[in-house]
Design a protein around this motif. Sequence first.
Motif: not given
Length: 507
Positions: A255, A259, A279, A284, A287-288
């Motif tokens: 990621q 990004q 990033f 992140w 969010s997962q």
Amino acid sequence: MSSRPSDNRCPHFRLATVVAVSAFLAACGGGGGDDAAPPTSFPLTLSDAGSRCAALVGAEFGPATVRTATLQAPASTPVQTPEYCQVTAFKTDKPIFEMVAYLPTTWTGAMVHGGGAGLNGFLASFIPFWNQTQPLQQGLVYIASNGGNNDPSGRLLLDRETLVDYSYRQIGTTYEFGQQIMKAYYAASPQHNYFMGCSRGGGEAMVAAALYPDNYDGIVAQAPAPEVKAFIARSASQGPLTPLTSDEWNQINTQYINQCDALDGVTDGVVSARQSCTFDPIAWVASQNWTADKQATVRSQYSDLKLSDGTLINQKYGLGPFFDLTSLGQPWLRIAKNDFSWTYDVKTFNLDADYGAISAMVDSVSLDVDPLLLGQFLRKGKKVLVFMGGDDTALSIEATNAYMAKTVALSGGNGANTQTRFFPGVGHCGIPNATTLLGPDSAEMLGALRNWVEKGTAPGAMVATKLNADGTVKATRPLCLVGTYPKYKGSGDVNKAENFTCAADGT
């Protein structure tokens, strides 16, 4: 703290050897270790290297006794090297303390002291990775030690004297040995002395400059860890955390690259514009919907390490392939706790409870490098080059930047005597990874330092190179100063440095 030899004896040889090499012994002159060697022009080529090399066995040079000495023929692998005398020695009163000296038959007049790695306990035969050329390839003498002990597990560091050797004393001892053996072997002393190392070796380079400033003209500190207590605390702090799988760490790294890769103007799997990269790995993984324990692990890696009262111990770590530090944290905690049973479990580590023991141990043997002393090295007009991989996750890049900023502030206006540069897309000490670390990963560091010291030419545009498996050049890229990054100009071969410029961070 001086490392000038306290034992000024001419090397002692076994009787049969003395008779056979009387001419060689005469070169010692019977004088003290501080006596100036006869004036010598370089390069100096020995016509009797074979006999001189063989005569070293059993001799004492300063604090060390030579165990073996073998004349090595020119070779092309693992690196191209000229003929040289390969010497192994040990500290005369401590056989586990081992040293090496590589003495080229044609000597160009300088010496490189190489640093170790990790908890040491092994002899570093060459300076690995990032360096495009080795000292011998430039006709330089190379010396190194095992850090004062022969056990890389760190167990022997429970002995306080051995820990002091590891911290700094092995540097002075090895330097003394090197100076004495060069003086005897060549009947000459070096014109310049340098120190190079990576990781712990990079920290040792800073120790050499800070505690033995009169001995060295310049150092190359690669991925250094000058603040050891912070590194131990960070390493140990990984112990109680829920481990992530390699695949999970790789998801984060993927990621990051996806990004931020294109921010330098080219998509090539290398993040160069780190300061423009927004990033957030913590957001992140949230969010997962990763588990709370795994989110806490990620949060710990990418956050400043602080005591509960807010005291900063270590700046947050950067992005890149994860580097598991627990195998280093565990022995250091055992050493800090003076745990002779060697049973301490790092999973029980508590920063607030255990940091005092870490700090006391580090301070008691001067493991941390005082930036004031490194600044004084710069005040003397001596040179410091610092290099780090942009994707190094074994150390905090932010901590390195902060430390060097502090050093410059304490240098009395002599900050121009040091430079710090980063290799984008490169990990700790340039350790290769063909799938996730794709940046050009070697440079002519030693040559840059020598030009600065010997010719007064500060490093300007430096180039990082990546090689193919057959040794041909795959790609080059500018090796930019901290505060800048290599930005693609918008046209031309993306594998050539000439098509990039070092642009200011954020532009």
